[in-house]
Motif scaffolding. Structure first.
Motif, PDB file in Angstrom:
ATOM      1  N   LEU A   1      26.047   6.150 -14.425  1.00 45.80           N
ATOM      2  CA  LEU A   1      25.466   4.907 -13.919  1.00 45.80           C
ATOM      3  C   LEU A   1      23.966   5.054 -13.708  1.00 45.80           C
ATOM      4  O   LEU A   1      23.184   4.142 -14.007  1.00 45.80           O
ATOM      5  CB  LEU A   1      26.157   4.517 -12.610  1.00 45.80           C
ATOM      6  CG  LEU A   1      25.752   3.167 -12.006  1.00 45.80           C
ATOM      7  CD1 LEU A   1      26.059   2.037 -12.978  1.00 45.80           C
ATOM      8  CD2 LEU A   1      26.460   2.945 -10.679  1.00 45.80           C
ATOM      9  N   GLY A   2      23.551   6.226 -13.193  1.00 51.88           N
ATOM     10  CA  GLY A   2      22.125   6.461 -12.990  1.00 51.88           C
ATOM     11  C   GLY A   2      21.358   6.492 -14.293  1.00 51.88           C
ATOM     12  O   GLY A   2      20.241   5.965 -14.383  1.00 51.88           O
ATOM     13  N   SER A   3      21.943   7.093 -15.323  1.00 54.60           N
ATOM     14  CA  SER A   3      21.281   7.136 -16.629  1.00 54.60           C
ATOM     15  C   SER A   3      21.115   5.737 -17.203  1.00 54.60           C
ATOM     16  O   SER A   3      20.075   5.408 -17.787  1.00 54.60           O
ATOM     17  CB  SER A   3      22.091   8.007 -17.595  1.00 54.60           C
ATOM     18  OG  SER A   3      22.182   9.335 -17.118  1.00 54.60           O
ATOM     19  N   LEU A   4      22.130   4.892 -17.028  1.00 60.16           N
ATOM     20  CA  LEU A   4      22.029   3.510 -17.510  1.00 60.16           C
ATOM     21  C   LEU A   4      20.956   2.741 -16.737  1.00 60.16           C
ATOM     22  O   LEU A   4      20.196   1.959 -17.322  1.00 60.16           O
ATOM     23  CB  LEU A   4      23.382   2.814 -17.378  1.00 60.16           C
ATOM     24  CG  LEU A   4      24.482   3.284 -18.338  1.00 60.16           C
ATOM     25  CD1 LEU A   4      25.802   2.587 -18.015  1.00 60.16           C
ATOM     26  CD2 LEU A   4      24.087   3.010 -19.785  1.00 60.16           C
ATOM     27  N   ALA A   5      20.903   2.954 -15.425  1.00 60.41           N
ATOM     28  CA  ALA A   5      19.874   2.281 -14.621  1.00 60.41           C
ATOM     29  C   ALA A   5      18.477   2.713 -15.050  1.00 60.41           C
ATOM     30  O   ALA A   5      17.553   1.894 -15.125  1.00 60.41           O
ATOM     31  CB  ALA A   5      20.094   2.583 -13.139  1.00 60.41           C
TER      32      ALA A   5
END
Length: 404
Positions: A2-6
Protein backbone atom coordinates in the motif's frame (compact mmCIF):
# COMPACT_ATOMS: atom_id res chain seq x y z
CA UNK A 1 2.45 -2.75 -0.94
CA UNK A 2 0.00 0.00 0.00
CA UNK A 3 2.86 2.37 0.81
CA UNK A 4 4.53 1.70 -2.54
CA UNK A 5 1.28 2.47 -4.35
CA UNK A 6 0.84 5.69 -2.37
CA UNK A 7 4.38 6.71 -3.27
CA UNK A 8 3.77 5.85 -6.91
CA UNK A 9 0.55 7.87 -7.19
CA UNK A 10 1.66 10.74 -4.94
CA UNK A 11 2.12 13.20 -7.79
CA UNK A 12 -1.19 12.09 -9.35
CA UNK A 13 -3.05 12.90 -6.13
CA UNK A 14 -1.31 16.29 -5.94
CA UNK A 15 -2.27 17.08 -9.54
CA UNK A 16 -5.89 16.08 -8.97
CA UNK A 17 -6.11 18.18 -5.80
CA UNK A 18 -4.73 21.28 -7.54
CA UNK A 19 -6.73 20.89 -10.74
CA UNK A 20 -9.56 23.29 -9.69
CA UNK A 21 -6.94 26.01 -9.18
CA UNK A 22 -5.48 25.74 -12.69
CA UNK A 23 -7.25 28.60 -14.42
CA UNK A 24 -7.05 29.88 -17.98
CA UNK A 25 -7.41 33.68 -18.42
CA UNK A 26 -9.52 35.12 -21.26
CA UNK A 27 -9.47 38.52 -23.04
CA UNK A 28 -12.66 39.64 -21.29
CA UNK A 29 -10.91 39.43 -17.92
CA UNK A 30 -12.59 36.26 -16.68
CA UNK A 31 -10.91 32.92 -16.12
CA UNK A 32 -12.08 29.37 -16.54
CA UNK A 33 -10.68 26.07 -15.39
CA UNK A 34 -8.07 24.69 -17.76
CA UNK A 35 -9.70 21.25 -17.63
CA UNK A 36 -13.30 22.50 -17.81
CA UNK A 37 -13.82 25.63 -19.88
CA UNK A 38 -17.43 25.85 -18.73
CA UNK A 39 -16.48 26.39 -15.08
CA UNK A 40 -15.53 29.95 -14.12
CA UNK A 41 -12.67 30.41 -11.68
CA UNK A 42 -14.56 32.67 -9.27
CA UNK A 43 -14.68 30.46 -6.15
CA UNK A 44 -18.46 30.40 -6.23
CA UNK A 45 -21.03 27.80 -7.16
CA UNK A 46 -19.62 24.84 -9.06
CA UNK A 47 -16.05 26.10 -8.85
CA UNK A 48 -16.30 26.41 -5.07
CA UNK A 49 -17.51 22.82 -4.84
CA UNK A 50 -14.61 21.64 -6.98
CA UNK A 51 -12.14 23.61 -4.85
CA UNK A 52 -13.63 22.05 -1.73
CA UNK A 53 -13.23 18.56 -3.21
CA UNK A 54 -9.67 19.40 -4.21
CA UNK A 55 -8.92 20.57 -0.68
CA UNK A 56 -10.27 17.35 0.78
CA UNK A 57 -8.29 15.33 -1.75
CA UNK A 58 -5.14 17.24 -0.80
CA UNK A 59 -5.37 15.65 2.65
CA UNK A 60 -4.08 12.39 1.16
CA UNK A 61 -0.72 13.63 -0.21
CA UNK A 62 -0.31 16.06 2.69
CA UNK A 63 -0.88 13.24 5.17
CA UNK A 64 1.52 10.97 3.32
CA UNK A 65 4.19 13.69 3.30
CA UNK A 66 3.67 14.22 7.03
CA UNK A 67 4.05 10.49 7.56
CA UNK A 68 7.31 10.53 5.58
CA UNK A 69 8.67 13.36 7.74
CA UNK A 70 7.77 11.42 10.87
CA UNK A 71 9.41 8.25 9.54
CA UNK A 72 12.67 10.05 8.73
CA UNK A 73 12.67 11.62 12.18
CA UNK A 74 11.94 8.34 13.95
CA UNK A 75 14.24 6.15 11.88
CA UNK A 76 17.52 6.68 13.82
CA UNK A 77 15.84 5.99 17.16
CA UNK A 78 14.03 2.91 15.87
CA UNK A 79 17.25 1.53 14.43
CA UNK A 80 19.00 1.92 17.75
CA UNK A 81 16.10 0.09 19.36
CA UNK A 82 16.38 -2.67 16.72
CA UNK A 83 12.77 -2.15 15.67
CA UNK A 84 12.84 -4.50 12.70
CA UNK A 85 9.10 -4.22 12.13
CA UNK A 86 9.32 -0.43 11.74
CA UNK A 87 12.15 -0.66 9.20
CA UNK A 88 10.37 -3.33 7.18
CA UNK A 89 7.05 -1.48 7.27
CA UNK A 90 8.59 1.63 5.72
CA UNK A 91 11.22 -0.14 3.63
CA UNK A 92 9.57 1.17 0.45
CA UNK A 93 10.51 4.66 1.60
CA UNK A 94 13.96 4.32 3.19
CA UNK A 95 15.72 1.23 1.86
CA UNK A 96 16.06 2.66 -1.63
CA UNK A 97 18.70 5.07 -0.34
CA UNK A 98 22.10 4.80 1.30
CA UNK A 99 22.16 4.91 5.11
CA UNK A 100 22.06 8.54 6.15
CA UNK A 101 20.40 9.68 2.90
CA UNK A 102 16.84 8.55 3.66
CA UNK A 103 15.70 12.20 3.75
CA UNK A 104 15.98 12.16 -0.04
CA UNK A 105 12.59 10.42 -0.01
CA UNK A 106 11.05 13.58 1.46
CA UNK A 107 12.98 15.69 -1.06
CA UNK A 108 11.46 13.62 -3.87
CA UNK A 109 7.93 14.04 -2.56
CA UNK A 110 8.28 17.80 -2.06
CA UNK A 111 9.74 18.08 -5.56
CA UNK A 112 6.83 16.11 -7.04
CA UNK A 113 4.35 18.30 -5.19
CA UNK A 114 6.04 21.38 -6.67
CA UNK A 115 5.81 19.81 -10.13
CA UNK A 116 2.07 19.49 -9.61
CA UNK A 117 1.89 23.09 -8.37
CA UNK A 118 3.74 24.56 -11.39
CA UNK A 119 0.67 24.65 -13.73
CA UNK A 120 -1.24 26.67 -11.11
CA UNK A 121 1.11 29.64 -11.60
CA UNK A 122 -0.62 32.09 -14.01
CA UNK A 123 2.53 33.11 -15.92
CA UNK A 124 3.78 30.33 -18.25
CA UNK A 125 7.34 31.61 -18.03
CA UNK A 126 7.28 31.43 -14.22
CA UNK A 127 5.82 27.94 -14.36
CA UNK A 128 8.56 26.77 -16.73
CA UNK A 129 11.22 28.42 -14.59
CA UNK A 130 10.03 26.53 -11.51
CA UNK A 131 10.19 23.21 -13.36
CA UNK A 132 13.67 24.04 -14.69
CA UNK A 133 14.88 24.80 -11.18
CA UNK A 134 13.40 21.58 -9.79
CA UNK A 135 14.98 19.42 -12.49
CA UNK A 136 18.38 21.06 -12.20
CA UNK A 137 18.25 20.87 -8.39
CA UNK A 138 17.42 17.16 -8.56
CA UNK A 139 20.30 16.42 -10.92
CA UNK A 140 22.76 18.39 -8.79
CA UNK A 141 21.65 16.73 -5.53
CA UNK A 142 21.85 13.24 -7.06
CA UNK A 143 25.34 13.87 -8.44
CA UNK A 144 26.76 15.49 -5.29
CA UNK A 145 25.02 13.54 -2.53
CA UNK A 146 24.62 10.17 -4.31
CA UNK A 147 21.61 9.20 -2.21
CA UNK A 148 20.57 6.09 -4.15
CA UNK A 149 21.72 2.73 -2.85
CA UNK A 150 22.54 1.50 -6.36
CA UNK A 151 24.57 3.48 -8.87
CA UNK A 152 22.29 2.61 -11.80
CA UNK A 153 19.41 4.36 -10.01
CA UNK A 154 21.45 7.57 -9.88
CA UNK A 155 22.31 7.28 -13.58
CA UNK A 156 18.64 6.77 -14.41
CA UNK A 157 17.58 9.78 -12.33
CA UNK A 158 20.09 12.08 -14.01
CA UNK A 159 19.13 10.72 -17.43
CA UNK A 160 15.42 11.33 -16.82
CA UNK A 161 16.12 14.87 -15.64
CA UNK A 162 18.04 15.49 -18.84
CA UNK A 163 15.24 14.08 -21.01
CA UNK A 164 12.63 16.23 -19.29
CA UNK A 165 14.83 19.29 -19.72
CA UNK A 166 15.08 18.61 -23.45
CA UNK A 167 11.30 18.31 -23.68
CA UNK A 168 10.89 21.57 -21.79
CA UNK A 169 13.42 23.34 -24.00
CA UNK A 170 11.47 22.28 -27.05
CA UNK A 171 8.17 23.22 -25.43
CA UNK A 172 9.51 26.69 -24.73
CA UNK A 173 9.20 27.47 -28.44
CA UNK A 174 5.45 26.90 -28.20
CA UNK A 175 4.92 29.35 -25.34
CA UNK A 176 3.26 32.52 -26.69
CA UNK A 177 5.60 35.53 -26.66
CA UNK A 178 4.19 38.92 -25.79
CA UNK A 179 5.84 42.13 -26.84
CA UNK A 180 9.53 41.36 -26.65
CA UNK A 181 11.48 39.74 -29.44
CA UNK A 182 11.50 35.97 -29.06
CA UNK A 183 14.71 35.53 -31.06
CA UNK A 184 17.29 35.60 -28.23
CA UNK A 185 15.41 33.12 -26.00
CA UNK A 186 15.01 30.76 -28.93
CA UNK A 187 18.73 30.98 -29.73
CA UNK A 188 19.62 30.29 -26.10
CA UNK A 189 17.30 27.29 -26.01
CA UNK A 190 18.80 25.95 -29.23
CA UNK A 191 22.32 26.24 -27.81
CA UNK A 192 21.24 24.53 -24.59
CA UNK A 193 19.65 21.66 -26.50
CA UNK A 194 22.74 21.32 -28.68
CA UNK A 195 24.92 20.98 -25.60
CA UNK A 196 22.55 18.71 -23.72
CA UNK A 197 21.74 16.13 -26.40
CA UNK A 198 25.33 14.80 -26.80
CA UNK A 199 25.62 14.51 -23.04
CA UNK A 200 22.37 12.57 -22.84
CA UNK A 201 23.52 10.30 -25.64
CA UNK A 202 26.77 9.55 -23.82
CA UNK A 203 24.98 8.89 -20.53
CA UNK A 204 22.50 6.59 -22.26
CA UNK A 205 25.26 4.69 -24.02
CA UNK A 206 27.27 4.35 -20.81
CA UNK A 207 24.21 3.09 -18.93
CA UNK A 208 23.45 0.47 -21.58
CA UNK A 209 27.07 -0.69 -21.71
CA UNK A 210 27.26 -0.94 -17.93
CA UNK A 211 23.98 -2.84 -17.75
CA UNK A 212 25.08 -5.36 -20.38
CA UNK A 213 28.48 -5.71 -18.76
CA UNK A 214 27.04 -6.38 -15.31
CA UNK A 215 24.47 -8.80 -16.71
CA UNK A 216 26.72 -10.94 -18.87
CA UNK A 217 30.14 -10.46 -17.32
CA UNK A 218 30.68 -9.61 -13.69
CA UNK A 219 33.68 -7.54 -12.72
CA UNK A 220 34.69 -10.05 -10.04
CA UNK A 221 34.46 -13.81 -10.28
CA UNK A 222 34.86 -14.17 -6.52
CA UNK A 223 34.07 -12.20 -3.39
CA UNK A 224 36.30 -13.15 -0.46
CA UNK A 225 34.25 -12.87 2.72
CA UNK A 226 36.54 -13.27 5.71
CA UNK A 227 37.44 -12.19 9.20
CA UNK A 228 40.58 -10.16 8.71
CA UNK A 229 42.30 -11.09 11.95
CA UNK A 230 41.84 -14.83 11.52
CA UNK A 231 42.03 -15.36 7.76
CA UNK A 232 43.37 -12.17 6.21
CA UNK A 233 46.54 -13.91 5.05
CA UNK A 234 44.58 -16.73 3.45
CA UNK A 235 42.34 -14.20 1.71
CA UNK A 236 45.45 -12.48 0.38
CA UNK A 237 46.78 -15.77 -1.00
CA UNK A 238 43.47 -16.53 -2.72
CA UNK A 239 43.45 -13.03 -4.16
CA UNK A 240 46.95 -13.59 -5.58
CA UNK A 241 46.03 -16.96 -7.06
CA UNK A 242 42.55 -16.20 -8.38
CA UNK A 243 43.27 -12.63 -9.47
CA UNK A 244 39.68 -11.68 -10.40
CA UNK A 245 38.58 -11.71 -6.77
CA UNK A 246 37.14 -8.92 -4.65
CA UNK A 247 39.09 -8.20 -1.47
CA UNK A 248 37.84 -5.31 0.61
CA UNK A 249 41.35 -4.14 1.51
CA UNK A 250 42.09 -3.66 -2.21
CA UNK A 251 38.79 -2.94 -3.91
CA UNK A 252 36.54 -1.14 -1.41
CA UNK A 253 36.69 2.61 -0.89
CA UNK A 254 33.13 3.26 0.33
CA UNK A 255 31.66 0.90 2.93
CA UNK A 256 28.11 1.72 1.87
CA UNK A 257 28.90 0.20 -1.55
CA UNK A 258 29.94 -3.18 -0.13
CA UNK A 259 26.59 -4.91 -0.56
CA UNK A 260 25.74 -3.23 -3.91
CA UNK A 261 29.09 -4.45 -5.29
CA UNK A 262 28.30 -7.97 -4.11
CA UNK A 263 24.85 -7.78 -5.67
CA UNK A 264 25.83 -6.33 -9.04
CA UNK A 265 29.43 -7.28 -9.77
CA UNK A 266 30.15 -10.69 -8.22
CA UNK A 267 29.55 -14.22 -9.48
CA UNK A 268 30.55 -16.34 -6.47
CA UNK A 269 30.84 -15.57 -2.76
CA UNK A 270 33.68 -17.45 -1.04
CA UNK A 271 33.28 -17.59 2.74
CA UNK A 272 36.54 -18.25 4.59
CA UNK A 273 34.94 -19.91 7.58
CA UNK A 274 37.23 -19.19 10.51
CA UNK A 275 35.95 -19.94 14.03
CA UNK A 276 34.58 -16.43 14.70
CA UNK A 277 33.60 -15.34 11.21
CA UNK A 278 29.88 -15.64 11.96
CA UNK A 279 30.22 -13.10 14.75
CA UNK A 280 31.21 -10.38 12.26
CA UNK A 281 28.20 -8.36 11.19
CA UNK A 282 29.55 -7.49 7.74
CA UNK A 283 30.31 -11.13 6.95
CA UNK A 284 26.75 -11.99 7.95
CA UNK A 285 25.42 -9.14 5.80
CA UNK A 286 27.35 -10.52 2.84
CA UNK A 287 25.93 -14.00 3.41
CA UNK A 288 22.37 -12.70 3.74
CA UNK A 289 22.77 -10.70 0.53
CA UNK A 290 24.18 -13.70 -1.33
CA UNK A 291 21.31 -15.86 -0.14
CA UNK A 292 18.54 -13.47 -1.16
CA UNK A 293 20.19 -12.48 -4.45
CA UNK A 294 20.83 -16.06 -5.48
CA UNK A 295 24.61 -15.60 -5.67
CA UNK A 296 26.59 -18.84 -5.84
CA UNK A 297 28.25 -19.45 -2.47
CA UNK A 298 31.18 -21.67 -1.49
CA UNK A 299 32.32 -22.12 2.11
CA UNK A 300 35.98 -22.90 2.80
CA UNK A 301 35.91 -24.52 6.23
CA UNK A 302 38.99 -23.77 8.33
CA UNK A 303 40.11 -25.73 11.41
CA UNK A 304 37.96 -25.33 14.54
CA UNK A 305 35.01 -23.90 12.61
CA UNK A 306 31.60 -25.35 13.38
CA UNK A 307 28.20 -24.37 12.10
CA UNK A 308 26.01 -22.89 14.83
CA UNK A 309 23.55 -25.19 16.52
CA UNK A 310 19.85 -24.43 16.65
CA UNK A 311 20.22 -23.35 20.27
CA UNK A 312 22.98 -20.94 19.30
CA UNK A 313 20.89 -19.57 16.45
CA UNK A 314 17.97 -18.90 18.78
CA UNK A 315 20.19 -16.85 21.10
CA UNK A 316 22.22 -15.25 18.31
CA UNK A 317 20.93 -11.73 18.99
CA UNK A 318 22.34 -11.86 22.53
CA UNK A 319 25.60 -13.45 21.42
CA UNK A 320 26.27 -10.92 18.65
CA UNK A 321 24.50 -7.70 19.73
CA UNK A 322 26.00 -5.48 17.02
CA UNK A 323 24.16 -7.56 14.42
CA UNK A 324 21.28 -5.15 15.01
CA UNK A 325 23.28 -2.47 13.16
CA UNK A 326 22.33 -4.23 9.92
CA UNK A 327 18.80 -2.89 10.34
CA UNK A 328 20.03 0.15 8.40
CA UNK A 329 20.40 -2.11 5.36
CA UNK A 330 17.05 -3.82 5.78
CA UNK A 331 18.56 -6.98 7.27
CA UNK A 332 16.64 -8.26 10.28
CA UNK A 333 17.21 -11.08 12.73
CA UNK A 334 14.88 -13.37 10.79
CA UNK A 335 17.11 -12.93 7.73
CA UNK A 336 20.24 -13.67 9.76
CA UNK A 337 18.88 -16.76 11.49
CA UNK A 338 17.49 -18.08 8.22
CA UNK A 339 20.90 -17.59 6.59
CA UNK A 340 22.67 -19.42 9.42
CA UNK A 341 20.43 -22.42 8.77
CA UNK A 342 20.92 -22.02 5.01
CA UNK A 343 24.69 -22.43 5.47
CA UNK A 344 24.12 -26.12 6.18
CA UNK A 345 23.23 -26.61 2.51
CA UNK A 346 26.05 -24.50 1.06
CA UNK A 347 28.83 -26.17 -0.92
CA UNK A 348 31.69 -26.72 1.53
CA UNK A 349 35.43 -27.27 1.08
CA UNK A 350 37.67 -28.16 4.01
CA UNK A 351 41.14 -26.78 4.60
CA UNK A 352 43.14 -28.26 7.46
CA UNK A 353 46.94 -28.35 7.37
CA UNK A 354 47.73 -30.14 4.14
CA UNK A 355 49.09 -28.04 1.29
CA UNK A 356 47.43 -30.32 -1.25
CA UNK A 357 44.05 -29.17 0.02
CA UNK A 358 44.85 -25.61 -1.03
CA UNK A 359 45.49 -26.80 -4.59
CA UNK A 360 42.21 -28.68 -4.56
CA UNK A 361 40.34 -25.62 -3.33
CA UNK A 362 41.89 -23.41 -6.00
CA UNK A 363 41.02 -25.95 -8.69
CA UNK A 364 37.45 -26.18 -7.44
CA UNK A 365 37.04 -22.40 -7.42
CA UNK A 366 38.46 -22.11 -10.91
CA UNK A 367 35.95 -24.70 -12.05
CA UNK A 368 33.14 -22.47 -10.83
CA UNK A 369 34.12 -19.87 -13.41
CA UNK A 370 34.71 -22.38 -16.19
CA UNK A 371 38.48 -22.29 -16.02
CA UNK A 372 39.40 -25.64 -14.55
CA UNK A 373 42.40 -25.98 -16.81
CA UNK A 374 43.36 -22.35 -16.81
CA UNK A 375 46.77 -21.40 -15.55
CA UNK A 376 48.58 -18.15 -15.15
CA UNK A 377 52.32 -18.40 -15.61
CA UNK A 378 52.87 -15.02 -14.04
CA UNK A 379 50.87 -15.87 -10.92
CA UNK A 380 52.72 -16.94 -7.78
CA UNK A 381 52.90 -20.73 -7.49
CA UNK A 382 52.95 -22.85 -4.37
CA UNK A 383 56.21 -24.76 -4.15
CA UNK A 384 57.17 -27.87 -2.26
CA UNK A 385 58.72 -26.99 1.05
CA UNK A 386 58.51 -27.93 4.67
CA UNK A 387 56.40 -24.92 5.54
CA UNK A 388 54.47 -22.27 3.58
CA UNK A 389 54.10 -18.81 5.09
CA UNK A 390 51.12 -16.71 4.09
CA UNK A 391 51.87 -13.05 4.77
CA UNK A 392 49.63 -10.02 4.47
CA UNK A 393 50.50 -6.35 4.17
CA UNK A 394 48.49 -5.61 7.29
CA UNK A 395 49.99 -6.32 10.73
CA UNK A 396 48.32 -9.48 11.97
CA UNK A 397 49.20 -13.02 13.01
CA UNK A 398 50.83 -15.11 10.30
CA UNK A 399 49.16 -18.34 9.22
CA UNK A 400 51.49 -21.27 8.59
CA UNK A 401 50.49 -24.48 6.89
CA UNK A 402 52.76 -27.42 7.73
CA UNK A 403 53.12 -30.02 5.00
CA UNK A 404 52.74 -33.64 5.97
Amino acid sequence: MLGSLALLFFIAFCTAALEPFQCQPHPNGSSTMASNIGALCNFTGEHFDLCLIGGLLAILPAGFLTLALWVIRELPRRRLAADERFVRTFSFMVLRFRPGCEAFAVFNMVRNAMFAFAPVIPLPSASLLLIYVLLYATAVVVVLVRPWRFSWAAYTEVLLCGVFLVVLFQGTFLVPQTGADSGPPMVMCSIAIGLLLPGLALISLASVVQHVRHKYRKQFHFFLSHQKKASGSLARLLKMELREAFLDADNLTDLTQLLPILTEQVETLVLLASPSVLTRKWCLAELVTARFRGISTVMVKLPDFFLPTEEHIQSFEKTVPDILDLQAFGIGMADVTGTLRWLRAVSTLSLSQRLEEMDEILDHLRLTKGKANASNDSAPKLTDSDRVILADQDPQPVLTLPVE
